[in-house]
Design an enzyme around this catalytic site. Structure first.
Site, PDB file in Angstrom:
ATOM      1  N   ARG A 255     -10.305 -11.408   2.205  1.00  0.00           N
ATOM      2  CA  ARG A 255     -11.163 -12.468   1.675  1.00  0.00           C
ATOM      3  C   ARG A 255     -10.487 -13.833   1.739  1.00  0.00           C
ATOM      4  O   ARG A 255     -11.162 -14.863   1.841  1.00  0.00           O
ATOM      5  CB  ARG A 255     -11.613 -12.106   0.244  1.00  0.00           C
ATOM      6  CG  ARG A 255     -10.486 -12.003  -0.739  1.00  0.00           C
ATOM      7  CD  ARG A 255     -10.898 -11.263  -2.004  1.00  0.00           C
ATOM      8  NE  ARG A 255     -10.960  -9.802  -1.794  1.00  0.00           N
ATOM      9  CZ  ARG A 255     -11.327  -8.936  -2.742  1.00  0.00           C
ATOM     10  NH1 ARG A 255     -11.684  -9.367  -3.957  1.00  0.00           N
ATOM     11  NH2 ARG A 255     -11.350  -7.650  -2.477  1.00  0.00           N
TER      12      ARG A 255
ATOM     13  N   LYS B 233       0.846  -1.201   0.000  1.00  0.00           N
ATOM     14  CA  LYS B 233       0.000   0.000   0.000  1.00  0.00           C
ATOM     15  C   LYS B 233       0.876   1.243   0.000  1.00  0.00           C
ATOM     16  O   LYS B 233       2.002   1.209   0.504  1.00  0.00           O
ATOM     17  CB  LYS B 233      -0.850   0.033   1.272  1.00  0.00           C
ATOM     18  CG  LYS B 233      -2.008  -0.930   1.305  1.00  0.00           C
ATOM     19  CD  LYS B 233      -2.825  -0.731   2.582  1.00  0.00           C
ATOM     20  CE  LYS B 233      -3.973  -1.718   2.651  1.00  0.00           C
ATOM     21  NZ  LYS B 233      -4.969  -1.552   1.576  1.00  0.00           N
TER      22      LYS B 233
HETATM   23  N1  BES Z   1      -8.055  -3.562   4.421  1.00  0.00           N
HETATM   24  C1  BES Z   1      -8.250  -3.205   3.067  1.00  0.00           C
HETATM   25  C2  BES Z   1      -9.555  -2.437   2.822  1.00  0.00           C
HETATM   26  C3  BES Z   1      -9.701  -1.103   3.496  1.00  0.00           C
HETATM   27  C4  BES Z   1      -9.416   0.073   2.804  1.00  0.00           C
HETATM   28  C5  BES Z   1     -10.198  -0.993   4.777  1.00  0.00           C
HETATM   29  C6  BES Z   1      -9.582   1.305   3.408  1.00  0.00           C
HETATM   30  C7  BES Z   1     -10.366   0.247   5.399  1.00  0.00           C
HETATM   31  C8  BES Z   1     -10.071   1.396   4.701  1.00  0.00           C
HETATM   32  C9  BES Z   1      -8.280  -4.457   2.191  1.00  0.00           C
HETATM   33  O1  BES Z   1      -7.506  -5.518   2.609  1.00  0.00           O
HETATM   34  C10 BES Z   1      -7.760  -4.052   0.838  1.00  0.00           C
HETATM   35  O2  BES Z   1      -6.631  -3.644   0.760  1.00  0.00           O
HETATM   36  N2  BES Z   1      -8.607  -4.154  -0.190  1.00  0.00           N
HETATM   37  C11 BES Z   1      -8.238  -3.792  -1.510  1.00  0.00           C
HETATM   38  C12 BES Z   1      -8.771  -4.866  -2.440  1.00  0.00           C
HETATM   39  C13 BES Z   1      -8.305  -4.717  -3.860  1.00  0.00           C
HETATM   40  C14 BES Z   1      -6.827  -5.038  -3.930  1.00  0.00           C
HETATM   41  C15 BES Z   1      -9.089  -5.649  -4.713  1.00  0.00           C
HETATM   42  C16 BES Z   1      -8.888  -2.435  -1.821  1.00  0.00           C
HETATM   43  O3  BES Z   1     -10.021  -2.227  -1.428  1.00  0.00           O
HETATM   44  O4  BES Z   1      -8.226  -1.620  -2.431  1.00  0.00           O
HETATM   45 ZN    ZN Z   2      -5.488  -5.405   1.966  1.00  0.00          ZN
END
Ligand code: BES
Ligand code: ZN
Ligand code: ZN
Length: 475
Positions: free
Chosen positions: A324, A250
């Protein structure tokens, strides 16, 4: 916070529904007040309260307005170092028990503070130690005790989210759950690496490969002798104690919020604690798969195919879609309980934050004959509890976005409908009535307002308690 009935304390709250244009928390010194009051307000003797706080509720207040104003009042009390607060019973067009519960809950939640890491006490913590009801109907103390318990269980969930990720490994999180179980009379069983390998939880193990710490899989259970259900209600919570994204790293800006990626776990741990403390006659199990998600020399990589607990294969295209992966294993594990309903809570997608922001969680459910009624039950419980939710569609067509060239499915569906494709991924691992609650937005507050305090909100605890209460009454 203890609750009793009595006469006005030196910090006395008066909720006013007629005072539509009264600002929240208008303060009137007692001397001024006695002279100025011209309405039906109670007049206080000279030796009465030192500080009266008038809280405007608007024209036809609901329980959420009461919670919010009580939350504001709690911070005013803290500012004045008041530890005993009395409340003039507001005669509103609401059920008495709901009024008592909402005010007590709002006082506990609005007064929440997280001081664990402060070494200098600039302002000494003032916590409301006693709540005294004035002129309240019978049953008020009992009803406000319910609100207090819900507030405290929610505060516990906030603490878990607010804890420094350096102090909260998967094992630490599991131990916090175990301590709650020991304190409140429900069961806890914590699995570590060995049992997780034996059980074949390939998704949880894959995410854990970049970590220096072992994963955990925690099972909590409340099974009272008077349970009304023969098949359990199973709660599942995402317990990613820190989400760096893994090798699909990230951006650093805002990454600190990913200490809250165990908000789903906090919701179900706080939720089952509330159910146990309220001694609700419903059999409930909570499952928490937990690990951090980090890049590391053995971290799972994009392109890898993982065999999951269910036996299904998943092509990993983004290691940041880790929630997931661990939830899928817990959902497939839940099949052995033949549950009447499974509800999972997860800070699953950034797309959920974009869609609904902080005000509501997104809910999705499998499309069977019960889908509509189930959805409506969760919306209603959300509305009454204050943890509001709104549904997204689960049309079969969305599943197509998860088709993989090499495996049964891939772990990302692309930018379009990101919250729904995550839901569709999870659905693949269920074979029972199921509701998915994506709490990415509402689990973490950027500002203190009403009874929400900046940081972890404990979203989901009150929703769970309300749904289980409804089940006890077979609503
Ligand atoms: N933990 C994150 C989602 C999240 C984002 C929670 C902002 C709280 C605030 C999750 O694991 C994630 O990174 N999801 C990705 C999925 C994508 C790679 C398909 C996302 O939402 O960008
Ligand atoms: Zn994530
Ligand atoms: Zn995550």
């Amino acid at each position: 916070m203890t609750t009793s009935t009595g006469s006005p304390a030196s910090f006395h709250l008066v909720f006013l529904s007629e005072g539509a244009d009264l600002p929240a928390g208008a303060e009137v010194a007692a001397d001024d007040f006695t002279g100025k009051a011209d309405s039906s307000l109670v007049l206080y003797p000279a030796d009465g309260p030192k500080r009266l706080v008038l809280l405007g509720l608007g024209a036809s207040p609901d329980v959420e307005t009461l919670r919010k104003q009580a939350g504001v009042a709690a911070r005013l009390a803290a500012g004045k170092k008041a530890t005993t607060v009395s409340v003039q019973w507001p005669d509103l067009d609401l059920a008495d028990a709901d009024v008592a519960e909402a005010i007590a809950e709002g006082l506990v939640l609005g007064g929440y503070r997280f001081d664990r890491y402060r070494t200098t006490q600039e302002e000494p913590p003032a916590i409301i130690e006693a709540l005294v009801w004035v002129g309240a109907p019978d049953g008020t103390v009992e009803a406000s005790e319910q609100g207090r318990i819900l507030g405290e269980a929610t505060s516990f969930a906030r603490d878990l989210v607010n804890t420094s990720p350096g102090d909260q490994s998967a094992t630490d999180l599991a131990m916090a759950a175990k301590r709650s179980a020991d304190a409140h009379g429900y069961e806890a069983q914590v699995w570590s690496m060995g049992e997780i390998i034996q059980e074949g939880m390939g998704g949880l193990l894959a995410v854990n490969r970049g970590s220096e710490e072992p994963p955990t899989f925690t099972r909590l259970e409340w099974k009272p002798a008077d349970a009304v259900n023969e098949q359990p209600i199973v709660l599942v919570g995402k317990g990613i104690v820190f989400d760096t994204g893994g090798l699909s790293l990230k951006p650093s800006s805002g990454m600190e919020k990913m200490k809250g990626d165990m908000g789903g776990a906090a919701a179900v741990i706080g939720g089952i604690e509330a159910v146990a403390r309220l001694k609700l006659p419903v059999w409930v199990i909570a499952l928490v798969p937990s690990t951090d998600n980090r890049p590391g020399k053995n971290a799972y990589v994009p392109g890898e195919v993982i065999t999951m607990h269910s036996g299904a294969t998943v092509e990993v295209l983004n290691t940041d879609a880790e929630g997931r992966m661990i939830l899928a294993d817990a959902l497939s594990f839940a099949k052995r309980f033949e549950p009447e309903l499974v509800i999972d809570f997860a800070t699953l997608t950034g797309a959920q934050v974009i869609a609904l922001g902080p005000l509501a969680a997104a809910i999705m459910t499998n499309e069977d004959d019960g889908a509509e009624a189930r959805t409506q039950r969760v919306i209603d419980a959300g509305q009454r509890s204050g943890d509001r939710v709104w549904p997204l569609p689960m049309f079969a067509g969305y599943k197509k976005l998860l088709e993989s060239d090499v495996a049964d499915l891939k772990n990302v569906g692309g930018r379009a409908a990101g919250t729904i494709t995550a839901g569709k991924f999870l659905e693949h691992f269920t074979d029972y009535p199921w509701v998915h609650v994506d709490i990415a937005g509402p689990s973490f507050a950027n500002a203190t307002e009403g009874y929400a305090t900046k940081g972890g909100t404990g979203f989901g605890v009150r929703l769970i308690a309300r749904m289980i209460q409804d089940r006890a009454l077979k609503k």
